[in-house]
Scaffold this motif. Structure first.
Motif, PDB file in Angstrom:
ATOM      1  N   GLU A 182       0.817  -1.213   0.000  1.00 12.15           N
ATOM      2  CA  GLU A 182       0.000   0.000   0.000  1.00 12.15           C
ATOM      3  C   GLU A 182       0.853   1.266   0.000  1.00 12.15           C
ATOM      4  OE1 GLU A 182      -2.822  -0.144   3.147  1.00 12.15           O
ATOM      5  OE2 GLU A 182      -3.925  -1.853   2.298  1.00 12.15           O
ATOM      6  N   PHE A 183       1.981   1.213   0.691  1.00 10.82           N
ATOM      7  CA  PHE A 183       2.850   2.393   0.704  1.00 10.82           C
ATOM      8  C   PHE A 183       3.344   2.713  -0.704  1.00 10.82           C
ATOM      9  CE2 PHE A 183       6.866   4.629   0.903  1.00 10.82           C
ATOM     10  CZ  PHE A 183       6.673   5.573   1.897  1.00 10.82           C
ATOM     11  N   LYS A 184       3.819   1.694  -1.420  1.00 14.75           N
ATOM     12  CA  LYS A 184       4.322   1.907  -2.779  1.00 14.75           C
ATOM     13  C   LYS A 184       3.207   2.380  -3.701  1.00 14.75           C
ATOM     14  CE  LYS A 184       6.877  -0.291  -6.541  1.00 14.75           C
ATOM     15  NZ  LYS A 184       5.975   0.246  -7.594  1.00 14.75           N
ATOM     16  N   GLN A 185       2.038   1.782  -3.572  1.00 17.17           N
ATOM     17  CA  GLN A 185       0.916   2.196  -4.413  1.00 17.17           C
ATOM     18  C   GLN A 185       0.568   3.669  -4.192  1.00 17.17           C
ATOM     19  OE1 GLN A 185      -2.522  -0.353  -4.123  1.00 17.17           O
ATOM     20  NE2 GLN A 185      -1.752  -1.658  -5.764  1.00 17.17           N
ATOM     21  N   GLU A 186       0.539   4.073  -2.936  1.00 18.59           N
ATOM     22  CA  GLU A 186       0.223   5.463  -2.624  1.00 18.59           C
ATOM     23  C   GLU A 186       1.344   6.390  -3.088  1.00 18.59           C
ATOM     24  OE1 GLU A 186      -1.716   8.868  -1.301  1.00 18.59           O
ATOM     25  OE2 GLU A 186      -2.444   6.835  -1.737  1.00 18.59           O
ATOM     26  N   TYR A 187       2.575   5.944  -2.936  1.00 14.65           N
ATOM     27  CA  TYR A 187       3.709   6.754  -3.391  1.00 14.65           C
ATOM     28  C   TYR A 187       3.652   6.945  -4.907  1.00 14.65           C
ATOM     29  CZ  TYR A 187       8.436   8.682  -3.425  1.00 14.65           C
ATOM     30  OH  TYR A 187       9.527   9.528  -3.571  1.00 14.65           O
ATOM     31  N   ASP A 188       3.381   5.869  -5.622  1.00 12.94           N
ATOM     32  CA  ASP A 188       3.269   5.965  -7.082  1.00 12.94           C
ATOM     33  C   ASP A 188       2.117   6.877  -7.484  1.00 12.94           C
ATOM     34  OD1 ASP A 188       5.400   4.265  -7.362  1.00 12.94           O
ATOM     35  OD2 ASP A 188       4.206   2.482  -7.774  1.00 12.94           O
ATOM     36  N   ARG A 189       1.026   6.824  -6.716  1.00 14.47           N
ATOM     37  CA  ARG A 189      -0.127   7.671  -7.017  1.00 14.47           C
ATOM     38  C   ARG A 189       0.229   9.148  -6.849  1.00 14.47           C
ATOM     39  NH1 ARG A 189      -4.102  10.487  -4.885  1.00 14.47           N
ATOM     40  NH2 ARG A 189      -3.326  10.222  -2.754  1.00 14.47           N
ATOM     41  N   ARG A 190       1.039   9.464  -5.868  1.00  8.80           N
ATOM     42  CA  ARG A 190       1.452  10.846  -5.660  1.00  8.80           C
ATOM     43  C   ARG A 190       2.576  11.254  -6.613  1.00  8.80           C
ATOM     44  NH1 ARG A 190       1.124  12.070   0.864  1.00  8.80           N
ATOM     45  NH2 ARG A 190      -0.667  10.726   1.299  1.00  8.80           N
ATOM     46  N   PHE A 191       3.356  10.280  -7.048  1.00 11.19           N
ATOM     47  CA  PHE A 191       4.474  10.548  -7.952  1.00 11.19           C
ATOM     48  C   PHE A 191       3.993  10.813  -9.381  1.00 11.19           C
ATOM     49  CE2 PHE A 191       8.066   9.586 -10.649  1.00 11.19           C
ATOM     50  CZ  PHE A 191       9.169  10.040  -9.937  1.00 11.19           C
ATOM     51  N   GLU A 192       2.961  10.118  -9.793  1.00 12.62           N
ATOM     52  CA  GLU A 192       2.497  10.180 -11.187  1.00 12.62           C
ATOM     53  C   GLU A 192       2.177  11.592 -11.678  1.00 12.62           C
ATOM     54  OE1 GLU A 192      -0.713   8.002 -14.198  1.00 12.62           O
ATOM     55  OE2 GLU A 192      -0.904   7.759 -12.020  1.00 12.62           O
ATOM     56  N   PRO A 193       1.400  12.401 -10.934  1.00 13.73           N
ATOM     57  CA  PRO A 193       1.112  13.745 -11.443  1.00 13.73           C
ATOM     58  C   PRO A 193       2.355  14.623 -11.541  1.00 13.73           C
ATOM     59  CG  PRO A 193       0.233  13.468  -9.219  1.00 13.73           C
ATOM     60  CD  PRO A 193       0.646  12.120  -9.689  1.00 13.73           C
TER      61      PRO A 193
END
Length: 204
Positions: A182-193
């Motif tokens: 979940e941490f990586k998923q959330e990090y990727d979600r914030r990184f993408e934009p």
């Protein structure tokens, strides 16, 4: 004859005036094109620099979270005296292991900071808003590293070490390739934009 000469002279003056206007217009168009080209080059250079640094930053975070790691215990203190307590050497080795990884992340943050300020001036505050969200999540990781190190610190009383252990979120501290990370998923979600914004600056 005088009338014809006057007419020719007037026509010549008109043509010269027209040429001057056309020349000024061409220069204005050329200046505008030059400014647009310089602005595009500036955006591309800044966007490329930030994008590379952000990829390195993401890798640094992933490197901190590896669940399988090894380190060498430290046998002596800063003054060269050998540790009599093996647990102290183990802890100092673990401390050095994490310190090097966190230092790498801090170096990247520092390198990004100046370019981040420049980007906010030329592009607006959106980049700062997005980076702040990413920074917030990275801080969660740093806090859990600090708690984890407290659990291994032999100089602390057992009650303090136990209290720290109960506060460590291992899902944040370590990656998980077998289950949902979940941490990586959330990090990727914030990184993408952030990535999308920077890539948009690379387009002509």
């Amino acid at each position: 004859m005088t009338g014809i000469s006057d007419a020719i002279s007037a026509l010549a003056n008109l043509l010269m005036a027209g040429a001057a206007i056309a020349g000024a217009f061409a220069a204005w168009v050329g200046l505008g094109s030059w400014k647009r080209e310089k602005r595009w080059q500036r955006d591309v250079e800044l966007g490329e620099d930030l994008l590379v640094l952000m990829f390195q930053r993401r890798d640094a975070v992933a490197n901190i979270r590896v669940s399988v790691y090894s380190y060498d215990p430290i046998t002596t203190d800063e003054e060269g005296r050998e540790f009599t307590n093996r647990s102290e050497g183990e802890f100092q080795g673990l401390l050095k292991y994490y310190q090097e990884k966190v230092d790498r992340l801090e170096v990247l943050r520092s390198e990004i900071y100046g370019k981040r300020l420049r980007a906010s001036v030329v592009w607006g505050e959106k980049i700062n808003e997005l980076l702040h969200k990413l920074f917030e999540q990275e801080q969660q990781l740093i806090v859990n590293i600090q708690r984890y190190l407290r659990t291994s610190n032999p100089r602390l009383p057992d009650p303090q070490r136990d209290a720290a252990a109960h506060r460590v979120d291992y899902d944040i501290l370590f990656d998980d390739e077998e289950e949902l990370d979940e941490f990586k998923q959330e990090y990727d979600r914030r990184f993408e934009p952030i990535e999308n914004l920077l890539r948009s600056k690379l387009k002509a």
